[in-house]
Design an enzyme around this catalytic site. Structure first.
Site, PDB file in Angstrom:
ATOM      1  N   TYR A 177     -27.803  47.657 -59.777  1.00  0.00           N
ATOM      2  CA  TYR A 177     -28.502  47.644 -58.474  1.00  0.00           C
ATOM      3  C   TYR A 177     -29.104  49.027 -58.182  1.00  0.00           C
ATOM      4  CZ  TYR A 177     -29.123  46.830 -53.432  1.00  0.00           C
ATOM      5  OH  TYR A 177     -29.630  46.699 -52.166  1.00  0.00           O
ATOM      6  N   LYS A 225     -33.068  50.106 -57.786  1.00  0.00           N
ATOM      7  CA  LYS A 225     -33.639  50.685 -56.562  1.00  0.00           C
ATOM      8  C   LYS A 225     -34.220  52.078 -56.836  1.00  0.00           C
ATOM      9  CE  LYS A 225     -32.702  47.143 -53.935  1.00  0.00           C
ATOM     10  NZ  LYS A 225     -33.762  46.324 -53.348  1.00  0.00           N
TER      11      LYS A 225
HETATM   12  C1  BGC Z   1     -26.600  46.971 -50.057  1.00  0.00           C
HETATM   13  C2  BGC Z   1     -25.391  46.749 -49.198  1.00  0.00           C
HETATM   14  C3  BGC Z   1     -24.650  48.050 -48.929  1.00  0.00           C
HETATM   15  C4  BGC Z   1     -25.606  49.124 -48.478  1.00  0.00           C
HETATM   16  C5  BGC Z   1     -24.916  50.468 -48.313  1.00  0.00           C
HETATM   17  C6  BGC Z   1     -27.435  48.090 -49.497  1.00  0.00           C
HETATM   18  O1  BGC Z   1     -28.524  48.301 -50.321  1.00  0.00           O
HETATM   19  O2  BGC Z   1     -27.353  45.781 -50.138  1.00  0.00           O
HETATM   20  O3  BGC Z   1     -24.540  45.812 -49.809  1.00  0.00           O
HETATM   21  O4  BGC Z   1     -23.658  47.841 -47.942  1.00  0.00           O
HETATM   22  O5  BGC Z   1     -26.654  49.259 -49.393  1.00  0.00           O
HETATM   23  O6  BGC Z   1     -24.126  50.800 -49.409  1.00  0.00           O
END
Ligand code: BGC
Length: 261
Positions: free
Chosen positions: A158, A162
């Site tokens: 993830y 990003k």
């Molecule tokens: C995520 C969340 C997370 C937040 C802070 C977001 O991009 O989707 O699951 O709580 O970041 O960590």
């Protein structure tokens, strides 16, 4: 409200739930013509459509997978065929899952990268191609995350996706600036959406997250939608290549809040 948004055509991916849904509702309130993309029927896009139409707004729904080139091409064609233009494209669809990296499968890695990064690339490419061809000085907005900045163990796929969206956005902003197309990210922090529902239903886990937020509370999807409306509007006419961070201060090293180093 931003008067110049009235009548603009906007596509939002992953718009049936969470942040995407709030953005769809906000653009409908701004009197835009809204194309709601959704992935699965379980997301109940019809309910959102009904809500928008009952409020006097204009919207249509289209199913599709942001990782599939033909589907993303179809979103733009649908906006053109239905509303005659495309002025704003919001790459919102995203997924995440927690896995210690030594057990992270290539399949999971690819799934997250495909949706969050490749899906965003395809949306940017198709939107930009349409805007260039039709001489539209449009706005492309990617819903990124504080994890385009903050490293995140167990969510490395993830975070990598990003981080990729950050440099994708910055590069595209530079590339399309001469054509008047603005490209920006919004980086939400912890927001009360279905993606976080399980985590926030556990009071201990919720408290743990709140401790990371200097403002002290989990954000609301509508607070991200406000950022999207601003970035799409003329009020942000000089804003391109930037990330609007909406995180209650999460990226500002909350561990240092007490003034101790
Ligand atoms: C995520 C969340 C997370 C937040 C802070 C977001 O991009 O989707 O699951 O709580 O970041 O960590």
């Amino acid at each position: 409200m931003y008067a110049d948004l009235q009548g603009k055509v906007v596509i939002i991916t992953g718009a049936a739930t969470g942040i995407g849904k709030a953005i769809a509702k906000r653009f409908a309130e701004e009197k835009c013509k809204v194309v709601i993309n959704y992935f699965s029927e379980e997301e109940n896009p019809e309910e959102l459509l009904k809500e928008i139409e009952q409020g006097g707004g204009t919207a249509s729904i289209i199913q599709g997978d942001v990782t599939k080139e033909a589907d993303v091409e179809a979103f733009v064609k649908f906006a053109h065929d239905t509303y005659g233009s495309l002025d704003i494209y919001v790459n919102n669809a995203g997924i995440e899952n927690e896995v210690p990296t030594e057990r992270l499968s290539l399949e999971d890695w690819n799934k997250v990268l495909n949706t969050n990064l490749t899906g965003t690339f395809l949306g940017c490419r198709e939107a930009a191609e349409y805007m260039l061809k039709n001489d539209i000085k449009g706005s492309i907005i990617n819903i990124s995350s504080v994890h385009e900045i903050i490293p995140w163990p167990h969510f490395v796929h993830y975070a990598a996706s990003k981080g990729g969206v950050k440099l994708l956005m910055e590069s595209l902003a530079l590339e399309f600036a001469p054509d008047g197309i603005r490209v920006n990210n919004i980086a939400p922090g912890a927001i009360d959406t279905p993606i976080n529902a399980e985590k926030f239903s556990d009071p201990e886990k919720k408290k743990g997250v709140e401790k990371l937020i200097p403002l002290g509370y989990i954000g609301e999807p509508g607070q991200i939608a406000s950022c999207a409306a601003f970035l799409a509007s003329e009020q942000a006419g000089y804003v391109t290549g930037t990330t609007l961070i909406a995180d209650g201060g999460m990226t500002k090293y909350p561990g240092f809040q007490a003034g101790k180093g």
